[in-house]
Design a protein around this motif. Sequence first.
Motif, PDB file in Angstrom:
ATOM      1  N   PRO A   1      47.470  39.186  26.826  1.00 48.90           N
ATOM      2  CA  PRO A   1      48.180  40.082  27.941  1.00 48.90           C
ATOM      3  C   PRO A   1      48.805  41.520  27.459  1.00 48.90           C
ATOM      4  O   PRO A   1      49.132  41.643  26.314  1.00 48.90           O
ATOM      5  CB  PRO A   1      49.436  39.373  28.210  1.00 48.90           C
ATOM      6  N   ALA A   2      48.540  42.451  28.090  1.00 49.81           N
ATOM      7  CA  ALA A   2      49.179  43.845  27.896  1.00 49.81           C
ATOM      8  C   ALA A   2      50.689  43.810  27.990  1.00 49.81           C
ATOM      9  O   ALA A   2      51.067  42.858  28.808  1.00 49.81           O
ATOM     10  CB  ALA A   2      48.290  44.794  28.780  1.00 49.81           C
ATOM     11  N   PRO A   3      51.350  44.860  27.364  1.00 49.61           N
ATOM     12  CA  PRO A   3      52.861  44.720  27.423  1.00 49.61           C
ATOM     13  C   PRO A   3      53.363  44.772  29.008  1.00 49.61           C
ATOM     14  O   PRO A   3      54.452  44.108  29.412  1.00 49.61           O
ATOM     15  CB  PRO A   3      53.023  46.026  26.684  1.00 49.61           C
ATOM     16  N   LYS A   4      52.553  45.421  29.922  1.00 50.85           N
ATOM     17  CA  LYS A   4      52.903  45.360  31.329  1.00 50.85           C
ATOM     18  C   LYS A   4      52.171  44.666  32.221  1.00 50.85           C
ATOM     19  O   LYS A   4      51.874  44.993  33.412  1.00 50.85           O
ATOM     20  CB  LYS A   4      53.307  46.891  31.721  1.00 50.85           C
ATOM     21  N   ASN A   5      51.257  44.316  31.571  1.00 52.54           N
ATOM     22  CA  ASN A   5      49.911  43.222  32.524  1.00 52.54           C
ATOM     23  C   ASN A   5      49.340  44.082  33.331  1.00 52.54           C
ATOM     24  O   ASN A   5      48.952  43.800  34.502  1.00 52.54           O
ATOM     25  CB  ASN A   5      50.603  42.058  32.887  1.00 52.54           C
ATOM     26  N   GLU A   6      49.162  45.406  33.147  1.00 52.21           N
ATOM     27  CA  GLU A   6      48.482  46.044  33.910  1.00 52.21           C
ATOM     28  C   GLU A   6      46.894  46.506  33.271  1.00 52.21           C
ATOM     29  O   GLU A   6      46.599  46.360  32.237  1.00 52.21           O
ATOM     30  CB  GLU A   6      49.194  47.801  34.194  1.00 52.21           C
ATOM     31  N   PRO A   7      46.057  47.076  33.971  1.00 52.81           N
ATOM     32  CA  PRO A   7      44.799  47.303  33.602  1.00 52.81           C
ATOM     33  C   PRO A   7      44.739  48.377  32.600  1.00 52.81           C
ATOM     34  O   PRO A   7      45.688  49.134  32.328  1.00 52.81           O
ATOM     35  CB  PRO A   7      44.049  47.906  34.990  1.00 52.81           C
TER      36      PRO A   7
ATOM     37  N   ILE B   1      51.501  48.757  19.674  1.00 50.25           N
ATOM     38  CA  ILE B   1      52.652  49.667  19.284  1.00 50.25           C
ATOM     39  C   ILE B   1      53.223  49.879  20.730  1.00 50.25           C
ATOM     40  O   ILE B   1      52.742  50.497  21.521  1.00 50.25           O
ATOM     41  CB  ILE B   1      52.418  50.962  18.655  1.00 50.25           C
ATOM     42  N   HIS B   2      54.475  49.386  20.940  1.00 50.66           N
ATOM     43  CA  HIS B   2      55.129  49.804  22.076  1.00 50.66           C
ATOM     44  C   HIS B   2      56.676  49.700  21.767  1.00 50.66           C
ATOM     45  O   HIS B   2      57.468  49.490  22.734  1.00 50.66           O
ATOM     46  CB  HIS B   2      55.026  48.773  23.170  1.00 50.66           C
ATOM     47  N   CYS B   3      57.015  50.511  20.844  1.00 52.66           N
ATOM     48  CA  CYS B   3      58.531  50.687  20.317  1.00 52.66           C
ATOM     49  C   CYS B   3      59.205  51.752  21.139  1.00 52.66           C
ATOM     50  O   CYS B   3      59.497  52.919  20.401  1.00 52.66           O
ATOM     51  CB  CYS B   3      58.399  50.879  18.836  1.00 52.66           C
ATOM     52  N   GLY B   4      59.436  51.839  22.277  1.00 57.22           N
ATOM     53  CA  GLY B   4      60.024  52.854  23.177  1.00 57.22           C
ATOM     54  C   GLY B   4      58.928  54.012  23.786  1.00 57.22           C
ATOM     55  O   GLY B   4      59.493  54.980  23.898  1.00 57.22           O
ATOM     56  N   ILE B   5      57.778  53.494  23.743  1.00 58.26           N
ATOM     57  CA  ILE B   5      56.864  54.681  24.048  1.00 58.26           C
ATOM     58  C   ILE B   5      56.848  54.564  25.485  1.00 58.26           C
ATOM     59  O   ILE B   5      56.687  53.416  26.378  1.00 58.26           O
ATOM     60  CB  ILE B   5      55.377  54.331  23.563  1.00 58.26           C
TER      61      ILE B   5
ATOM     62  N   CYS C   1      51.770  51.929  25.933  1.00 56.99           N
ATOM     63  CA  CYS C   1      51.665  51.319  24.371  1.00 56.99           C
ATOM     64  C   CYS C   1      50.483  51.837  23.838  1.00 56.99           C
ATOM     65  O   CYS C   1      49.733  52.437  24.478  1.00 56.99           O
ATOM     66  CB  CYS C   1      51.390  49.711  24.573  1.00 56.99           C
ATOM     67  N   VAL C   2      50.256  51.547  22.374  1.00 55.95           N
ATOM     68  CA  VAL C   2      49.222  51.886  21.853  1.00 55.95           C
ATOM     69  C   VAL C   2      48.464  50.932  21.178  1.00 55.95           C
ATOM     70  O   VAL C   2      49.054  49.752  20.651  1.00 55.95           O
ATOM     71  CB  VAL C   2      49.404  52.900  20.695  1.00 55.95           C
ATOM     72  N   HIS C   3      47.159  50.646  21.508  1.00 53.25           N
ATOM     73  CA  HIS C   3      46.254  49.565  21.118  1.00 53.25           C
ATOM     74  C   HIS C   3      45.845  49.931  19.653  1.00 53.25           C
ATOM     75  O   HIS C   3      45.259  51.126  19.317  1.00 53.25           O
ATOM     76  CB  HIS C   3      45.116  49.049  22.051  1.00 53.25           C
ATOM     77  N   ILE C   4      45.755  48.975  18.676  1.00 58.15           N
ATOM     78  CA  ILE C   4      45.288  48.864  17.268  1.00 58.15           C
ATOM     79  C   ILE C   4      44.082  47.902  17.249  1.00 58.15           C
ATOM     80  O   ILE C   4      44.168  46.956  17.564  1.00 58.15           O
ATOM     81  CB  ILE C   4      46.182  48.827  16.290  1.00 58.15           C
ATOM     82  N   ILE C   5      42.836  48.563  17.187  1.00 60.96           N
ATOM     83  CA  ILE C   5      41.694  47.634  16.848  1.00 60.96           C
ATOM     84  C   ILE C   5      41.079  47.981  15.589  1.00 60.96           C
ATOM     85  O   ILE C   5      41.216  48.957  15.035  1.00 60.96           O
ATOM     86  CB  ILE C   5      40.625  47.673  18.069  1.00 60.96           C
ATOM     87  N   ASP C   6      40.363  47.075  14.953  1.00 58.37           N
ATOM     88  CA  ASP C   6      39.739  47.285  13.659  1.00 58.37           C
ATOM     89  C   ASP C   6      38.463  48.037  14.056  1.00 58.37           C
ATOM     90  O   ASP C   6      38.001  48.338  15.142  1.00 58.37           O
ATOM     91  CB  ASP C   6      39.491  46.034  12.807  1.00 58.37           C
ATOM     92  N   GLN C   7      37.595  48.180  12.896  1.00 57.99           N
ATOM     93  CA  GLN C   7      36.434  49.258  13.122  1.00 57.99           C
ATOM     94  C   GLN C   7      35.183  48.494  13.575  1.00 57.99           C
ATOM     95  O   GLN C   7      34.316  48.927  13.768  1.00 57.99           O
ATOM     96  CB  GLN C   7      35.944  49.855  11.760  1.00 57.99           C
ATOM     97  N   ASP C   8      35.485  47.173  13.725  1.00 59.68           N
ATOM     98  CA  ASP C   8      34.205  46.171  14.323  1.00 59.68           C
ATOM     99  C   ASP C   8      34.894  45.963  15.827  1.00 59.68           C
ATOM    100  O   ASP C   8      34.188  45.058  16.691  1.00 59.68           O
ATOM    101  CB  ASP C   8      33.923  45.092  13.732  1.00 59.68           C
ATOM    102  N   GLY C   9      35.956  46.511  16.333  1.00 66.19           N
ATOM    103  CA  GLY C   9      36.581  46.470  17.891  1.00 66.19           C
ATOM    104  C   GLY C   9      37.363  45.188  18.170  1.00 66.19           C
ATOM    105  O   GLY C   9      37.429  44.726  19.247  1.00 66.19           O
ATOM    106  N   GLN C  10      37.692  44.313  16.901  1.00 63.11           N
ATOM    107  CA  GLN C  10      38.799  43.260  16.989  1.00 63.11           C
ATOM    108  C   GLN C  10      40.232  43.925  17.352  1.00 63.11           C
ATOM    109  O   GLN C  10      40.680  44.416  16.476  1.00 63.11           O
ATOM    110  CB  GLN C  10      38.649  42.286  15.859  1.00 63.11           C
ATOM    111  N   PHE C  11      40.985  43.308  18.423  1.00 61.25           N
ATOM    112  CA  PHE C  11      42.228  43.682  18.585  1.00 61.25           C
ATOM    113  C   PHE C  11      43.035  43.271  17.329  1.00 61.25           C
ATOM    114  O   PHE C  11      43.104  42.218  17.116  1.00 61.25           O
ATOM    115  CB  PHE C  11      42.661  42.979  19.945  1.00 61.25           C
TER     116      PHE C  11
END
Length: 559
Positions: A481-487, A524-528, A510-520
Amino acid sequence: MDPTSTSAHMRCDLCNTAVVQMGCDTCLVNLCKACVGEHMTSDESKEHKIVRFTLRKSSPLYPFCASHIKKRCEMYCNQCDIPVCAACLRSDQHLGHELIKILKVLDEKKKKIIKEQTELKNTIYPNYQDIASDVQNRMRQLKKEHEDLSTAITKHGEDWHREIDKLVKKLKDEVDEMKNIQFQTLQNHMDEIKKKISDIKDEINSIERLVNYIDITKLINVTTNIEGYKNSPQIIEPSLPKFALGKIEGDEFNKMFGGLSSSLLEEDKLDYSMKSKEKSPEASLPFKQFIDEPEIITTLNTNYHLLYNVACLNDDEIWTTGQDSTIKLFSISQGSLLKSIATKSEYRPYDIAVTKNGDLVYVDTMDGTVNIVKNKKIQKMVRKKSWIPNGACSTTSGEFLFIMYNNDNERTQVFRYHGSMEKQSIELDEEGKPLYSSGPAGRCITENRNLDICVSDNKARAVVVVNQAGKLRFRYTGHTPAPKNEPFSPQGIATDSQGHILTADYINDCVHIIDQDGQFLHYIHCGISGPLGLCIDTDDSLFVAEYRSKQVKKIKFLM
């Protein structure tokens, strides 16, 4: 392998004590002879086919159900992540869950294992062999270099000994020469004194004879030379040479003679990355871990009406763009505006980037140009006929990557430029399908440390990553799930020293962090709030440009 030897170690599935002798090909159950009858009557709805264990089918043995003892599971529940039997399916426990045949799970598992085996065999194992060979070569080279070093030190010592021997001989020769000169001087002086002594003795003897004379006339006329002898001979004090000892102090002497540098073997300086034909060599950099809770270090107010982009000039200065034609440079530590630059067209810049030399590049979508600011002067760098630039980044090699869509809004391409010269274009995947959405859209581009080209395509709701040659590596379409469950709403994109790809998700704050092969990996959603632009400095600090708050937030997420 002899199947009879295998059965000798297996126990009956019913009694769990007797050795397996028979099997049911219908239920795929292993049985001893005593339990065959019990199994035949356990489920009379099936046509049980009992065969000798050695003649059983090679079909897979379905696992027992964890909830229903002695029931085999032929299905798999994706939500619960467990095998399920027919009795489980008749209950409400898995109602509405996604169920797939367990053989399909087995097939996927086999494929994964085979893939991993292939990677172990073709990539990892050869890489370890290469590393072992490299270490062996390093050991041999190290031994030789240390021997050479010891030889050089010995030779240098011998050279010093020769020079010291020469210096000692020279000083001793000078001492001998000075001794001879002074000795000769004293010898000459001694000869003069001895002559005086002889003359004095003669004078004494002469006076003794004259004293005994009777002839008064002769005695009266006698004169002595005593006055000439009263002045004692000059005393010569030879000036002895002195030897000024040179002080032999440890540090100074070491500096004069030479010393060893304090270079020791450090593990993190040996980069043994896995070799891949599709990946470019990555820089050897220290490994960093994610901190448990990312934290906002600094918040900077930009005073734009709306804030769009941010780009790092260095670890303290950032360029920003908003809903006007002004590009502003801020100091993070001072929290102050350093300078402003207005675009030539007086339209807002769509994207900005900073070159290796610190020059500012901005994309002007309205007049279809990419411009560079050098020595406070704006120069048009690229204008491609019938194409409108959409995003820009500067590569580690000093080249540029631009996203452009054509005037018909039907095609989108990534172009590589060396200065103002086009070198490469990327548009389609291996099946001939477009890699990117067409027409105007929010798109940002960056280069990863493995030279992959990473594009956030807001219209396609995806991050599209291709290798340096333009071959599709993967598409990332968000994480649930995304932090706000939005697309998923990708906007700004950046990469860190570890090869992580970071993407701003505007709708989910938020900010998504994935590795260089596309794995989640992480959020990062600390007050953004409403993140749009991203950049990362050389210390792996993340800068987030918030659209509505008009603030840039500096965030620490790696330790």
